[in-house]
Design a protein around this motif. Structure first.
Motif, PDB file in Angstrom:
ATOM      1  N   ARG A 293       0.818  -1.217   0.000  1.00 48.06           N
ATOM      2  CA  ARG A 293       0.000   0.000   0.000  1.00 48.06           C
ATOM      3  C   ARG A 293       0.856   1.273   0.000  1.00 48.06           C
ATOM      4  NH1 ARG A 293      -5.243   1.841  -0.991  1.00 48.06           N
ATOM      5  NH2 ARG A 293      -5.620   3.695   0.261  1.00 48.06           N
ATOM      6  N   THR A 294       2.142   1.171   0.305  1.00 49.20           N
ATOM      7  CA  THR A 294       2.998   2.346   0.428  1.00 49.20           C
ATOM      8  C   THR A 294       3.099   3.125  -0.878  1.00 49.20           C
ATOM      9  OG1 THR A 294       4.284   1.106   2.061  1.00 49.20           O
ATOM     10  CG2 THR A 294       5.241   3.151   1.246  1.00 49.20           C
ATOM     11  N   GLY A 295       3.046   2.457  -2.020  1.00 44.65           N
ATOM     12  CA  GLY A 295       3.135   3.155  -3.300  1.00 44.65           C
ATOM     13  C   GLY A 295       3.425   2.184  -4.427  1.00 44.65           C
ATOM     14  N   ILE A 296       3.529   2.709  -5.656  1.00 45.35           N
ATOM     15  CA  ILE A 296       3.751   1.845  -6.814  1.00 45.35           C
ATOM     16  C   ILE A 296       5.120   1.175  -6.760  1.00 45.35           C
ATOM     17  CG2 ILE A 296       2.164   3.174  -8.262  1.00 45.35           C
ATOM     18  CD1 ILE A 296       4.574   4.491  -9.568  1.00 45.35           C
ATOM     19  N   LEU A 297       6.068   1.750  -6.009  1.00 47.15           N
ATOM     20  CA  LEU A 297       7.393   1.147  -5.881  1.00 47.15           C
ATOM     21  C   LEU A 297       7.395  -0.043  -4.929  1.00 47.15           C
ATOM     22  CD1 LEU A 297       9.548   4.402  -5.712  1.00 47.15           C
ATOM     23  CD2 LEU A 297       9.455   2.768  -7.601  1.00 47.15           C
ATOM     24  N   GLY A 319      10.519   3.677   6.270  1.00 42.79           N
ATOM     25  CA  GLY A 319      10.622   4.219   4.921  1.00 42.79           C
ATOM     26  C   GLY A 319       9.303   4.815   4.475  1.00 42.79           C
ATOM     27  N   GLY A 320       9.202   5.029   3.164  1.00 45.60           N
ATOM     28  CA  GLY A 320       7.979   5.603   2.628  1.00 45.60           C
ATOM     29  C   GLY A 320       8.139   5.999   1.184  1.00 45.60           C
ATOM     30  N   SER A 321       7.171   6.762   0.706  1.00 42.80           N
ATOM     31  CA  SER A 321       7.167   7.216  -0.685  1.00 42.80           C
ATOM     32  C   SER A 321       6.526   8.592  -0.772  1.00 42.80           C
ATOM     33  CB  SER A 321       6.404   6.224  -1.572  1.00 42.80           C
ATOM     34  OG  SER A 321       5.031   6.175  -1.200  1.00 42.80           O
ATOM     35  N   PHE A 322       6.959   9.335  -1.770  1.00 42.02           N
ATOM     36  CA  PHE A 322       6.350  10.623  -2.104  1.00 42.02           C
ATOM     37  C   PHE A 322       5.997  10.577  -3.580  1.00 42.02           C
ATOM     38  CE2 PHE A 322       6.921  14.825  -4.076  1.00 42.02           C
ATOM     39  CZ  PHE A 322       5.903  15.509  -3.426  1.00 42.02           C
ATOM     40  N   GLY A 323       4.730  10.884  -3.889  1.00 37.17           N
ATOM     41  CA  GLY A 323       4.295  10.786  -5.269  1.00 37.17           C
ATOM     42  C   GLY A 323       3.425  11.938  -5.701  1.00 37.17           C
ATOM     43  N   TYR A 324       3.370  12.114  -7.017  1.00 33.51           N
ATOM     44  CA  TYR A 324       2.534  13.150  -7.627  1.00 33.51           C
ATOM     45  C   TYR A 324       1.777  12.500  -8.775  1.00 33.51           C
ATOM     46  CZ  TYR A 324       1.186  17.581  -9.853  1.00 33.51           C
ATOM     47  OH  TYR A 324       0.474  18.629 -10.399  1.00 33.51           O
ATOM     48  N   HIS A 330      -9.767  14.624 -18.956  1.00 30.87           N
ATOM     49  CA  HIS A 330     -10.902  14.286 -18.090  1.00 30.87           C
ATOM     50  C   HIS A 330     -10.678  12.949 -17.381  1.00 30.87           C
ATOM     51  CE1 HIS A 330     -13.056  17.672 -19.847  1.00 30.87           C
ATOM     52  NE2 HIS A 330     -12.742  17.206 -21.045  1.00 30.87           N
ATOM     53  N   THR A 331      -9.469  12.750 -16.865  1.00 31.89           N
ATOM     54  CA  THR A 331      -9.018  11.589 -16.087  1.00 31.89           C
ATOM     55  C   THR A 331      -8.858  10.319 -16.921  1.00 31.89           C
ATOM     56  OG1 THR A 331     -11.187  10.736 -15.369  1.00 31.89           O
ATOM     57  CG2 THR A 331     -10.210  12.523 -14.049  1.00 31.89           C
ATOM     58  N   ARG A 332      -8.988  10.380 -18.238  1.00 33.40           N
ATOM     59  CA  ARG A 332      -8.762   9.191 -19.067  1.00 33.40           C
ATOM     60  C   ARG A 332      -7.275   8.888 -19.225  1.00 33.40           C
ATOM     61  NH1 ARG A 332     -12.699   6.822 -21.836  1.00 33.40           N
ATOM     62  NH2 ARG A 332     -11.318   6.251 -23.566  1.00 33.40           N
ATOM     63  N   LYS A 333      -6.438   9.841 -18.891  1.00 36.80           N
ATOM     64  CA  LYS A 333      -4.993   9.624 -18.884  1.00 36.80           C
ATOM     65  C   LYS A 333      -4.447  10.078 -17.535  1.00 36.80           C
ATOM     66  CE  LYS A 333      -4.647  10.748 -23.837  1.00 36.80           C
ATOM     67  NZ  LYS A 333      -4.007  11.663 -24.835  1.00 36.80           N
ATOM     68  N   GLN A 334      -3.455   9.361 -17.036  1.00 34.39           N
ATOM     69  CA  GLN A 334      -2.839   9.774 -15.785  1.00 34.39           C
ATOM     70  C   GLN A 334      -1.370   9.366 -15.759  1.00 34.39           C
ATOM     71  OE1 GLN A 334      -3.554   7.085 -12.194  1.00 34.39           O
ATOM     72  NE2 GLN A 334      -5.561   7.015 -13.214  1.00 34.39           N
ATOM     73  N   LEU A 335      -0.598  10.160 -15.049  1.00 31.94           N
ATOM     74  CA  LEU A 335       0.834   9.928 -14.910  1.00 31.94           C
ATOM     75  C   LEU A 335       1.199  10.040 -13.431  1.00 31.94           C
ATOM     76  CD1 LEU A 335       3.683   9.560 -16.200  1.00 31.94           C
ATOM     77  CD2 LEU A 335       3.815  12.063 -16.295  1.00 31.94           C
ATOM     78  N   ILE A 336       1.902   9.038 -12.927  1.00 30.27           N
ATOM     79  CA  ILE A 336       2.355   9.034 -11.534  1.00 30.27           C
ATOM     80  C   ILE A 336       3.879   9.045 -11.511  1.00 30.27           C
ATOM     81  CG2 ILE A 336       2.377   7.798  -9.346  1.00 30.27           C
ATOM     82  CD1 ILE A 336      -0.254   6.516 -10.103  1.00 30.27           C
ATOM     83  N   PHE A 337       4.425  10.005 -10.788  1.00 25.21           N
ATOM     84  CA  PHE A 337       5.864  10.045 -10.521  1.00 25.21           C
ATOM     85  C   PHE A 337       6.057   9.811  -9.037  1.00 25.21           C
ATOM     86  CE2 PHE A 337       9.469  12.502  -8.915  1.00 25.21           C
ATOM     87  CZ  PHE A 337      10.506  11.901  -9.618  1.00 25.21           C
ATOM     88  N   GLU A 338       6.938   8.876  -8.693  1.00 28.15           N
ATOM     89  CA  GLU A 338       7.099   8.518  -7.278  1.00 28.15           C
ATOM     90  C   GLU A 338       8.569   8.268  -6.950  1.00 28.15           C
ATOM     91  OE1 GLU A 338       4.226   5.769  -5.295  1.00 28.15           O
ATOM     92  OE2 GLU A 338       6.006   4.536  -4.943  1.00 28.15           O
ATOM     93  N   ILE A 339       8.977   8.739  -5.784  1.00 32.05           N
ATOM     94  CA  ILE A 339      10.275   8.394  -5.226  1.00 32.05           C
ATOM     95  C   ILE A 339      10.028   7.740  -3.870  1.00 32.05           C
ATOM     96  CG2 ILE A 339      11.542  10.210  -6.429  1.00 32.05           C
ATOM     97  CD1 ILE A 339      11.441  11.877  -3.896  1.00 32.05           C
ATOM     98  N   GLY A 340      10.831   6.760  -3.536  1.00 34.51           N
ATOM     99  CA  GLY A 340      10.616   6.051  -2.285  1.00 34.51           C
ATOM    100  C   GLY A 340      11.878   5.379  -1.806  1.00 34.51           C
ATOM    101  N   GLY A 341      11.819   4.895  -0.594  1.00 32.58           N
ATOM    102  CA  GLY A 341      12.968   4.204  -0.041  1.00 32.58           C
ATOM    103  C   GLY A 341      12.640   3.525   1.264  1.00 32.58           C
ATOM    104  N   ARG A 342      13.536   2.683   1.700  1.00 32.74           N
ATOM    105  CA  ARG A 342      13.422   2.017   2.987  1.00 32.74           C
ATOM    106  C   ARG A 342      14.818   1.803   3.564  1.00 32.74           C
ATOM    107  NH1 ARG A 342      10.654  -3.299   3.271  1.00 32.74           N
ATOM    108  NH2 ARG A 342      12.098  -3.739   4.975  1.00 32.74           N
ATOM    109  N   LYS A 343      14.920   1.818   4.888  1.00 32.51           N
ATOM    110  CA  LYS A 343      16.204   1.628   5.570  1.00 32.51           C
ATOM    111  C   LYS A 343      16.006   0.675   6.735  1.00 32.51           C
ATOM    112  CE  LYS A 343      20.580   2.516   6.399  1.00 32.51           C
ATOM    113  NZ  LYS A 343      20.773   1.320   7.268  1.00 32.51           N
TER     114      LYS A 343
END
Length: 395
Positions: A293-297, A319-324, A330-343
């Motif tokens: 559930r943390t993100g696409i990564l 850890g965690g993730s930050f995404g945009y 009209h929402t038929r296209k979408q783009l997700i950019f995400e950075i994440g990590g764990r330690k």
């Protein structure tokens, strides 16, 4: 579902009236995907088909049957890098077969005035369980459940209580079926004026090799100002020490998201802290670990052998993730950019950081094209990267 006058239906001896109607629906997914985990790599053409039959008997009663013939116990696809080549492991394993209804509607003669507490929902058979956003349970089990809904008080607008017993097909935290496992659970959820609160309790009875275990999880979902928030805490407590199926640990998880002013895009920040080795009560073979559930990564793709870019097991780490997430057309296209990590927190130097992109586009009414790619940097291990192109068909 047809034209003309409604049929009178079939009157049962209980007084219920059924008007049977059958339809078939599902999704088909096919993907070309390549994954290099640093120590091993793969390139494959993978497939997944989820097909369901829904026999609607009334507004509250139905029978559902479902199959996953391409990849659950078999494997249909082509491996480009190994000597296996084409695989055609079709199977007829039953993924879903359950009957659900409501006691008050199934036996209307018990309460002609509809004033007594007979509106108790139930379901029995092989069914999907999904609790705490899949962190506590995400599995198809053979079980029976009873649900009492619409419980109201002065401070609660609605409350649901579900009691569940599963006697077969329980997969443990290692995504492996435990033939000895029985699951007993009590699940509650309440809507208050400020938050939706849930508290879930589960006990697994199993053989000595996998062990009994107790699980508890609570969450609160609410909006604070302009922010959507979720706070969740889950714990696992094996009765006879850690095994491959269950281990002691606690998982703290938080989700935060917001939409910029005058826009529809979405920012999100998800974070976790795993104390010791938290284990889920039940996890299906293709669901990965509890941190998906943390993100696409962190999420498992649910098909083929393509792994999660970042480890989704909740073992001694934070850890965690930050995404945009951006929406177009009209929402038929979408783009997700995400950075994440764990330690890691147990000094084994098993940290990792990754960057990922996902593009999705609807084509017509039934098709979705999805492109994923990522790159990951790992401590004391080789870098990892991968990409996939998927076509999803809804019918």
């Amino acid at each position: 579902l047809g034209r003309g006058p409604l049929r009178q239906g079939i009157t049962l001896p209980t007084g219920a009236v059924w008007q049977p109607a059958m339809w078939v629906f599902g999704t088909y997914r096919t993907a070309l995907q390549s994954f290099d985990g640093g120590s091993a790599s793969l390139s494959e053409w993978a497939h997944r088909l989820d097909i369901f039959g829904n026999l609607r008997l009334s507004g509250t009663e139905r029978v559902v049957i479902g199959f996953r013939p391409f990849d659950e116990t078999g494997n249909v696809g082509y491996n480009f890098r190994s000597g296996d080549g084409w695989k055609s492991g079709f199977n007829g394993t039953l993924e879903h077969l359950f009957f659900e209804g409501e006691i008050g509607e199934l036996f209307p003669s018990l309460d002609h005035g509809d004033s007594r507490a007979f509106d108790i929902g139930f379901s029995v058979g092989r069914q999907n369980l999904f609790f705490q956003d899949g962190m506590l349970i995400n599995d198809n089990v053979d079980g029976i459940g009873l649900t009492r809904n619409t419980l109201i008080s002065s401070r609660i607008t609605n409350m649901r209580i579900t009691a569940l017993y599963a006697w077969n097909n329980v997969h443990r935290d290692d995504n492996t079926r435990d033939a000895s496992a029985h699951l007993v659970g009590l699940f509650t959820e309440a809507d208050t004026p400020f938050s939706t609160i849930s508290v879930d309790l589960v006990y697994i009875l199993a053989g000595k090799s996998t062990g009994d275990a107790f699980y508890a999880s609570g969450s609160a979902v609410q909006r604070i100002g302009r922010f959507n928030t979720t706070f969740r805490v889950s714990t696992s407590l094996p009765m006879d020490g850690n095994t491959s199926a269950s281990s002691r640990g606690t998982l703290l998880f938080n989700e935060l998201s917001w939409t910029p002013h005058h826009g529809h895009n979405l920012f999100y920040i998800n974070s976790f802290w795993a104390l010791d080795r938290f284990s889920s009560a039940a996890r299906g073979p293709s669901t990965g670990g509890p941190l998906g559930r943390t993100g696409i990564l962190f999420a498992a793709t649910g098909m083929g052998q393509y792994g999660a870019p970042l480890d989704n097991r909740a073992n001694d780490a934070f850890g965690g993730s930050f995404g945009y997430q951006m929406f177009f057309s009209h929402t038929r296209k979408q783009l997700i950019f995400e950075i994440g990590g764990r330690k890691d927190t147990n000094k084994i130097d098993d940290g990792a950081a990754a960057v990922g992109l996902r593009y999705q586009q609807a084509v017509g009414r039934r098709f979705i094209v999805q492109v994923d790619t990522f790159g990951a940097k790992r401590q004391k291990r080789k870098d990892s990267f991968g990409g996939r192109l998927e076509l999803l068909v809804k019918f």
